[in-house]
Design an enzyme around this catalytic site. Structure first.
Site, PDB file in Angstrom:
ATOM      1  N   GLU A   1       0.794  -1.225   0.000  1.00 11.11           N
ATOM      2  CA  GLU A   1       0.000   0.000   0.000  1.00 11.11           C
ATOM      3  C   GLU A   1       0.828   1.278   0.000  1.00 11.11           C
ATOM      4  O   GLU A   1       0.386   2.291  -0.531  1.00 11.11           O
ATOM      5  CB  GLU A   1      -0.941   0.009   1.222  1.00 11.11           C
ATOM      6  CG  GLU A   1      -2.069  -0.995   1.145  1.00 11.11           C
ATOM      7  CD  GLU A   1      -3.103  -0.639   0.088  1.00 11.11           C
ATOM      8  OE1 GLU A   1      -3.507   0.531   0.011  1.00 11.11           O
ATOM      9  OE2 GLU A   1      -3.486  -1.542  -0.679  1.00 11.11           O
TER      10      GLU A   1
ATOM     11  N   SER B   1     -47.950 -31.304  22.472  1.00  8.35           N
ATOM     12  CA  SER B   1     -48.168 -31.931  23.780  1.00  8.35           C
ATOM     13  C   SER B   1     -47.142 -31.540  24.837  1.00  8.35           C
ATOM     14  O   SER B   1     -47.304 -31.889  26.018  1.00  8.35           O
ATOM     15  CB  SER B   1     -48.188 -33.456  23.625  1.00  8.35           C
ATOM     16  OG  SER B   1     -49.302 -33.855  22.862  1.00  8.35           O
TER      17      SER B   1
END
Length: 747
Positions: A167, A431
Site C-alpha cells: 500500500e 403436547s
C-alpha cells in the site's frame, strides 16, 4: 555662476528600451559609498560633470551623431542590458514563487477552514464488545469494529509489513503526502490506460477513514492531504500505522485486523501466518470483491501480488515466499460461523438495557459453556443432515436450575441464517404444553392415580382425538400423560378452567400471550423454545422460577464492574408436593412412554414429547437435576416433515446432547420421592357398555352426575369437593370389559 554646480539631467542610452529596463536598478546603484571611497567618489563626480558639459557643447555646435556619440560605450551597454534582463527574470521568478506560495496557502487555508472542527481531534475508536464464555473463552466481538484494538507489538509482524509493502512502500520516508508516489502512480496508470495504482499514502487513507467521507472530489482530496500532514506532525509513524490497521475495513463486516483475523481465519491477529497476512493486506484494494468469503481464488491471486512486493522489499526471503505461495486458498464462510453467534446476538440485545449506550470497550461474561455449545451445534446439525425426513432446521436450548443459559443453538448453520429459532420463533408446542394442564389439575386436587376415561370428547365445537385415533378407556392421569392422550388433557382443562391453566403456564415461565381456548391443552398457542424450556425448570429445581439469562457480568477494560447479576433468591412457583408428583409422572414418559428414546442410562431424567398437526413441529423438553434442555425440529416455511414426532428426532438429539453434558457428572435424583400407586376409585364395567365408579369419596355428600348406576360413563375422577357436570358417550368396545379392566389395572 562661478562655483555653482550645474544640475545634471538624467539621460537614456537608447530610446527603444522598455520602461522596466529604464527604471531598473543595478547592483552598483544599490551600493552605499564608504568613507574610504570618498576621494574616488569626488573624482568620479568631477569627471561626470566634465563629460556632461562636453556633451552639451557638442549638441550646441550640432556636431557628431547620436550613434557616433555613444559608440565608445556600446559593449558596456550590452553587458549592462544582459545583466538587467537576467535580474529581471530572477525577480519575476521570486515574485512567482512568493505569489504561488501565497495562493497555495490561501487555498489550503480555505479548505482547512471548511473542515469540521472535530476533524482536528482523533475520534475515539468505536467501542468493542468482547463476549466471553463462562470459562473465559472468546465467543465473539461485537460493535462497529467487530474486534478489539491490538497494537503493532501484539499483532503478527507479517501484517504491518505486508500492508506497507503493497500500500505505501515509502511510508517511513514521506511526510504524509508522497509526491514521488503520486508521479509513479500517475505514470503507471497512464501506461495501463486505467487506474491500477493509487497515489494516496497510508496516512492519507487514515485521514479519509476517520475524518472524511469517501466521495471523490477535489475538495476532499485537498482536505485529505491537509489532514495527512497534520497527522504526521502530531503522531509517530508507528502510531499512524497502528491506528490505520485498527480502523481500516477488511470486508465482510470486519473492521480492524483483529476482527478480520477472527472473521476469515478464526484466530487472533497475533497468530496470523505470512500467507494470511498477505491475504489481509490484499483485501485493502477491494474488500468486498477480494474477500475469501466471496472469491477465494481472487483473494489468493491478490495475496501473491502482496507476497511479491514483500519479497521485492526484502521483508521476506525466497523460501518464505515459496512456502506461502504453495498454500491453498482460504475459503471463509460467507458470514460469521458458529452457533455461539446466536448467543452473541442475544447479548447485544440485552446490553443496552443493562448499562445503557456502550461508550468504551467492555467485556461481557456470559453463562455459555463453550464445550456444551459446540456439542449442541453438532447434535442439531448431525440430526438434520442424517435424516431424509424433510427436516431443514432445528434449535436447542439448555439451562441450569437458575435459568443460566449453558447452550443456545438457533438454527442448523448461523453462517447461512442468523434467525434465532430458539428465541425468536413462535411455534405451536403440541403436547409439550400438557404438563401445565396436569400441574393445574394436581393443584386443584387430582392425583397421578386419579382415573379418567380416554374416550370421545366434545367441548363446544371442538372434538379432539388422540394421535392414533383410538381410545384406551379408563386410565390414570399418570398414564394419560405418559402416553400423551389428547382426550384426557381436553377433559382436564375443561374441568379446571382454561384461565387457570394459562395462569399456571405464565407463573412457570411462559411469557408469550396464550389464547383463552380449551385447545391450548394440546399446545395450540405459540411459544418460543427458550420460554418453554425455562418453564420446565421448576420441576427440576424443586419449584423455583428460573428466568432465562445469558449475562453474568460486564466490565470495562480497566476491570471496573459496570453491571453484575445479583444473587436474589427467585420466587417459588410450585409446591414441593406438586413437584414431586409431576416428576413421578414425567419420569415415566422417558422410562416407558412416548419419550423412551431420550432415556439416560444411570441418570434420573424426566420430560415430555410434543408433535403438532401434520408433523409441522416436533419437540422434546426434558431435564435432570442439573440441566433442563429443549429441542425443536421443523421447517421455517411450515412444511410438513415425514412422520417426525417429538419421540423420534428431538428425543434422540436430546439424549445425545445430555449424555455428553452428563458424562463427567455424578448422578443426582430429581426432587421429590412420590411413588405412583394403584388407580384411585377404579371404574368398573356396569354391564351396559359403560363404566361406573365403585367407591368414590366425595366431601359433603355430593355425588357426581351418573353415580346412580344407570349405565352412564363417568368421564372424570373428581377431586375432593368438586362436583362434576356433564357426560360423554361410552368408548367403543374393542374388547371385553373384563379383559380391558385387567389390561389397564392389572389382575
Amino acid at each position: 555662476m562661478a562655483g555653482r554646480q550645474e544640475r545634471i539631467e538624467p539621460s537614456f542610452d537608447h530610446e527603444d528600451r522598455s520602461s522596466e529596463d529604464a527604471f531598473s536598478v543595478s547592483a552598483d546603484d544599490r551600493a552605499v559609498p564608504t568613507a574610504a571611497n570618498d576621494k574616488r567618489g569626488k573624482t568620479a563626480k568631477k569627471t561626470a560633470a566634465n563629460q556632461a558639459g562636453a556633451a552639451r557643447a557638442s549638441k550646441t555646435r550640432g556636431g557628431g551623431s547620436r550613434r557616433g556619440g555613444s559608440g565608445g560605450d556600446g559593449g558596456g551597454g550590452r553587458q549592462r542590458r544582459k545583466r538587467s534582463f537576467i535580474g529581471h527574470l530572477f525577480r519575476l521568478a521570486i515574485a512567482g514563487v512568493l505569489w504561488g506560495t501565497l495562493a497555495v496557502a490561501a487555498i489550503i487555508g480555505y479548505f482547512a477552514v471548511k473542515l469540521p472542527q472535530e476533524a482536528w481531534q482523533i475520534p475515539d475508536r468505536p467501542p468493542n464488545v468482547k463476549i466471553v464464555s463462562v470459562q473465559g473463552d472468546l465467543i465473539a466481538n461485537r460493535g462497529l469494529t467487530g474486534g478489539k484494538a491490538v497494537s503493532l507489538e501484539e499483532m503478527s509482524p507479517f501484517i504491518p509489513e505486508a500492508v506497507v509493502a503493497i500500500e505505501d512502500r515509502r511510508f517511513y520516508e514521506h511526510w504524509g503526502v508522497d509526491p514521488i508516489g503520486i508521479v509513479r502512480a500517475a505514470f503507471t496508470n497512464w501506461r495501463a490506460g486505467t487506474t491500477v495504482q493509487g497515489g494516496s499514502t497510508l496516512t492519507q487513507q487514515l485521514a479519509k477513514n476517520i475524518f472524511l467521507n469517501p466521495e471523490q472530489t477535489l475538495q476532499r482530496k485537498i482536505q485529505e492531504a491537509i489532514l495527512a500532514v497534520w497527522l504526521e506532525h502530531k503522531f509517530t509513524k508507528d502510531q499512524i500505522l497502528d491506528m490505520y490497521l485498527n480502523r481500516v475495513y477488511f470486508g465482510s463486516g470486519a473492521t480492524g485486523v483483529e476482527a478480520a483475523a477472527r472473521r476469515y481465519f478464526n484466530k487472533s491477529a497475533k497468530d496470523v501466518t505470512l500467507s494470511e497476512a498477505a491475504t489481509l493486506a490484499g483485501l485493502l484494494k477491494a474488500p468486498s470483491r477480494l474477500s475469501p468469503a466471496r472469491d477465494p481464488k481472487a483473494a489468493k491471486a491478490r495475496s501473491e501480488v502482496v507476497l511479491a512486493a514483500m519479497l521485492d522489499e526484502h521483508k521476506i526471503d525466497k523460501e518464505q515466499y515459496d512456502d506461502a505461495i504453495a498454500e491453498k486458498p482460504t475459503k471463509a464462510k460467507s458470514y460469521w460461523d458458529g452457533a455461539q453467534h446466536y448467543a452473541a446476538d442475544l447479548v447485544m440485545r440485552d446490553i443496552k438495557k443493562l448499562i445503557g449506550d456502550v461508550k468504551e470497550d467492555v467485556t461481557v461474561e456470559t453463562t455459555i459453556d463453550m464445550p456444551l455449545e459446540k456439542e449442541a451445534e453438532q447434535v442439531v446439525r448431525k440430526t438434520i443432515d442424517g435424516t431424509n425426513r424433510n427436516v431443514s432446521q432445528g434449535a436447542l436450548v439448555s439451562i441450569d436450575g437458575t435459568g443460566a443459559i449453558r447452550a443456545l443453538v438457533g438454527g442448523r448453520d448461523y453462517a447461512q441464517s442468523q434467525y434465532d429459532r430458539a428465541v425468536d420463533a413462535r411455534r405451536q408446542p403440541g403436547s409439550t404444553f400438557k404438563p401445565f394442564v396436569y400441574e393445574t389439575a394436581l393443584e386443584h386436587g387430582w392425583k397421578p392415580e386419579s382415573v379418567m376415561v380416554d374416550g370421545p370428547v366434545q367441548i363446544g365445537n371442538w372434538k379432539p382425538q388422540n394421535y392414533e385415533n383410538n381410545y384406551r378407556g379408563p386410565v390414570m392421569l399418570a398414564d394419560a400423560l405418559r402416553f400423551s392422550l389428547n382426550t384426557v388433557a381436553a377433559k382436564l382443562i375443561d374441568a379446571v378452567g382454561t384461565q387457570n391453566v394459562i395462569d399456571t403456564a405464565h407463573r412457570m415461565g411462559i411469557t408469550s400471550d396464550i389464547v383463552n381456548n380449551p385447545s391450548i391443552a394440546l399446545g395450540t398457542s405459540e411459544v418460543s423454545l427458550l420460554e418453554l424450556t425455562s418453564a420446565f425448570a421448576p420441576f427440576a429445581n424443586n419449584g423455583y422460577k428460573a428466568t432465562p439469562h445469558l449475562v453474568n457480568r460486564i466490565t470495562a477494560e480497566d476491570g471496573k464492574v459496570l453491571w453484575e447479576r445479583g444473587a436474589e433468591v427467585p420466587p417459588k412457583v410450585v409446591s414441593p408436593e406438586i413437584v414431586s408428583m409431576m416428576n413421578a409422572m414425567l419420569r415415566r414418559v422417558i422410562e416407558s412412554g412416548t419419550g423412551r428414546k431420550a432415556a439416560l442410562k444411570g441418570f434420573d431424567a424426566a420430560g415430555k414429547t410434543g408433535t403438532t398437526q401434520d408433523f409441522k413441529d416436533a419437540w422434546f423438553v426434558g431435564y435432570t437435576a442439573d440441566l433442563i434442555t429443549g429441542v425443536w425440529f421443523g421447517n421455517d416455511n411450515g412444511a410438513k416433515m415425514k412422520h417426525v414426532t417429538g419421540g423420534s428426532l428431538p428425543a434422540e438429539a436430546w439424549h445425545a446432547f445430555m449424555a455428553y453434558a452428563h458424562k463427567d457428572m455424578p448422578a443426582a435424583p430429581l426432587p421429590g420421592d412420590y411413588q405412583i400407586g394403584q388407580p384411585e376409585a377404579p371404574l368398573v364395567a356396569d354391564g351396559n357398555g359403560g363404566y361406573q365408579d365403585g367407591q368414590l369419596p366425595i366431601e359433603g355428600g355430593q355425588q357426581p352426575v351418573g353415580a346412580n348406576g344407570g349405565g352412564q360413563v363417568y368421564d372424570r375422577a373428581p377431586p375432593p369437593g368438586v362436583v362434576v357436570e356433564g357426560r360423554v358417550s361410552p368408548p367403543p368396545r374393542r374388547e371385553s370389559d373384563e379383559s380391558l379392566f385387567r389390561r389397564i389395572f392389572g389382575g
